[in-house]
Structures are given as C-alpha cells and as structure tokens.
Design an enzyme around this catalytic site. Structure first.
Site, PDB file in Angstrom:
ATOM      1  N   CYS A   1       2.193  -9.523  -0.637  1.00 10.66           N
ATOM      2  CA  CYS A   1       1.852  -7.815  -0.401  1.00 10.66           C
ATOM      3  C   CYS A   1       0.775  -7.530  -1.129  1.00 10.66           C
ATOM      4  O   CYS A   1       0.944  -7.710  -2.612  1.00 10.66           O
ATOM      5  CB  CYS A   1       3.077  -7.039  -0.745  1.00 10.66           C
TER       6      CYS A   1
ATOM      7  N   CYS B   1      -3.518  -1.914   3.315  1.00  4.78           N
ATOM      8  CA  CYS B   1      -2.831  -3.043   3.400  1.00  4.78           C
ATOM      9  C   CYS B   1      -3.691  -4.340   2.949  1.00  4.78           C
ATOM     10  O   CYS B   1      -4.546  -4.855   3.606  1.00  4.78           O
ATOM     11  CB  CYS B   1      -2.443  -2.979   4.897  1.00  4.78           C
TER      12      CYS B   1
END
Ligand code: PYC
Length: 326
Positions: A89, A244
């Site tokens: 992530c 992201c």
C-alpha cells in the site's frame, strides 16, 4: 490478547492509515508471511476492530509495523483493510514512515520494509516528504473489454503495482460525483468477476482505476504538467482519497509498456481530492521475474491522532459490528 494498545493515525493525501505496533501485539519475528498467518487467524480482530464501526471506519487502511532495526535498517509492515490483507500500500507506506519519524524511531535516510508483496525501499527526506520505490510492476494484459450492467462497454488494461488493477480511461474523473464514480467502478469490478477475468496465476483484480489526463483539468498556471487524475475503487468498496501508490505504479507500468512516458521523466498522479504523488520509473530486465518497471513515488503524510484503543470484555461490539469473536 492485550486489553488495550496504541494507534497512530496518519493521512496521506486524504487517505487514512491506522498504525499499530507489532510489539504491542507480541508479533516478534520480522517475516510478513508469519505475521499474515497470525493476522488472518487469531489476530484478525485487530483488523476488524480498526476498520469497522463503532471504533473504526471502513475507508481506513491499517498497518501492523515493526520499525527498521539499527543494523539492517529493515522493518516489516503488513497492511490491512475492511475485507482482508493487502500485498502493498503506497499511501500506507508513506504514512508509516511519517509515523516512525513522529515517534522518533527514524531520522531522514533510506530504509527497507518487508511487505507481503516483497521488499520496498523508502527514504524520509529532510522536509518530511517520503520517496519510495515499490515492488516490480508490470502490465499483464492490454485492451481487455468488458460489458457493464448498464450496457456500457469499457476497454482497459490489467496491471500489477503491488496490488492488481484494471485501468480504464474515463473523462468523468473530472466531472462525476463520488456516487457516479463509485457506481461506474463497481460495475466494472462486478463485470470482471462475472467474466472471471483475473490477473496472473488467477489473482483477483480487486482495484479499479479510472483516469484521464491531468491537462484536461489544469489551467494556465501549470501548462507543462504531465500526468493524470484518477479515481480508484478499493477492494472493500470505498475509494482511495489519495492518488493510490500501487495504482500509480500500475499506471506507470502501462505507460512504460505503451512507450508514452520515458524512464526518469516525472509523472503527476492526482486524486479527485486534489492530492498528488510525483512518480518516475526505471525499466528492469530480469530473467527470473520477467521484464518489469520499478516505480519511485514521492508524497507526504501527516499525523492526525494518537489514541489508546481499549477492549472492554463486557463490550460485545469491541471487535467491530458483525465481527466474530476470536
Ligand atoms: O496507496 O497503494 C495505495 C493504496 C492501496 C489501497 C489504498 N491505497
């Protein structure tokens, strides 16, 4: 099971990371695959408690973290969300590095972190920006067309950037409401599942990324900006408020495969919230892993809360609404 532990919350471009110390959970070794076994099993309550009401929120990503040690400068992170565990992530890594700086555990410099998707390298810069290089990223399939429930046909690429993405061009990232963008991406996610379209080795494609060029939205103040605006649907049914990190890596893998962005040239990835990452890539020819790119991303996180989470045994909802007791 501890009856309380500390959590540090950060946000990276609007997306929360809730950071828990592995030591507080008595996860002592530094191997993400061992942690995953524990976290998927007896420790899954940590994830459900922090990502479900009443104490959590479904749009937070969590991270269990061991800081880098002095000798190898390598730490360990396992990221989780409201439906399970993530390979990597990007916004979360930036949040973890900022949290470690805030706690005084690291100084500006370069560190490695073992994650379930592989080793990533992160540099804390003197101005508190974080620059990280993610896992090998690549485009897997090009021009995959899908028919959505509302009859719309879309065409897009399947790429890996630490998680699996379906990326498709969609101008509504400039004008659509969040509800419209959620509906569009959720329909794509459903179509991928309905048609059993998968990533490599049958991997579920659990992130959907809509993008359009940045230039469509930028004004005369930055006529030269090269990049895109995106909207990313995450596996648990929320959208990434940040641009992201793994989605940026997947996007640059596609640009590299198309030959539309040269290595080393800066690319801006912007979320619909307006927050931005700046990314570059380097191509890697690897006889074992196959040709791929290594994407380097720069961003910034901020600490927003330090809390002590208390687990009262008399509280039936202490592990989250709908969560089972460990
Ligand atoms: O930044 O890689 C990322 C990410 C994945 C899911 C939410 N954020």
């Amino acid at each position: 099971m501890p009856d309380s532990f500390s959590v540090l919350d950060t946000h990276t471009g609007g997306e929360i990371t809730r950071i828990v110390s592995a030591a507080d959970l008595q996860l002592c070794d530094r191997a993400p695959e061992h942690w995953l076994q524990q976290l998927r099993g007896p420790f899954d309550w940590v994830r459900t408690a922090l990502t479900r009401e009443p104490r959590g929120t479904e749009y937070a990503v969590g991270a269990v973290v061991a800081p880098p040690d002095d000798v190898s400068r390598t730490g360990c992170i396992v990221f989780f969300n409201n439906v399970g565990y993530l390979g990597m992530c990007g916004h979360g890594l930036i949040g973890v590095v900022e949290a470690l700086r805030y706690q005084g555990a690291i100084l500006p410099g370069t560190y490695q972190f073992a994650t379930p998707a592989g080793i990533v390298q992160a540099t804390l810069l003197p101005n508190h920006d974080v620059r990280f290089t993610g896992v090998p990223s690549r485009r897997f399939r090009q021009d995959v067309s899908l028919e959505c429930r509302d009859g719309r046909r879309v065409s897009g690429d399947i790429a890996y950037g630490g998680n699996w993405f379906y990326l498709t061009h969609d101008t509504s990232v400039h004008s659509g409401t969040v509800a419209e963008l959620m509906d569009r991406t959720q329909q794509i996610r459903d179509a991928l599942d309905r048609h059993q379209i998968r990533g490599e080795n049958g991997a579920v494609i659990d992130h959907v990324e809509l993008y359009d060029s940045l230039s469509a939205a930028t004004d005369q103040h930055e006529p030269e900006a090269v990049g895109c605006r995106n909207f990313v649907l995450c596996p648990g049914g929320h959208y990434d408020r940040s641009p992201c990190g793994t989605g940026t890596s997947a996007k640059l893998a596609c640009l590299a495969a198309d030959g539309t962005l040269q290595s080393g040239v800066e690319w801006i990835q912007e979320s619909i919230t307006g927050s931005r990452f700046v990314a570059t890539y380097e191509p890697v020819a690897d006889p074992h892993e196959g040709d791929h790119v290594r994407v380097t991303i720069r961003g910034r996180a901020h600490v927003i809360a330090e809390t002590r989470q208390v687990f009262d045994p008399d509280d039936d909802l202490r592990f989250g609404i709908g969560a089972s007791n460990p």
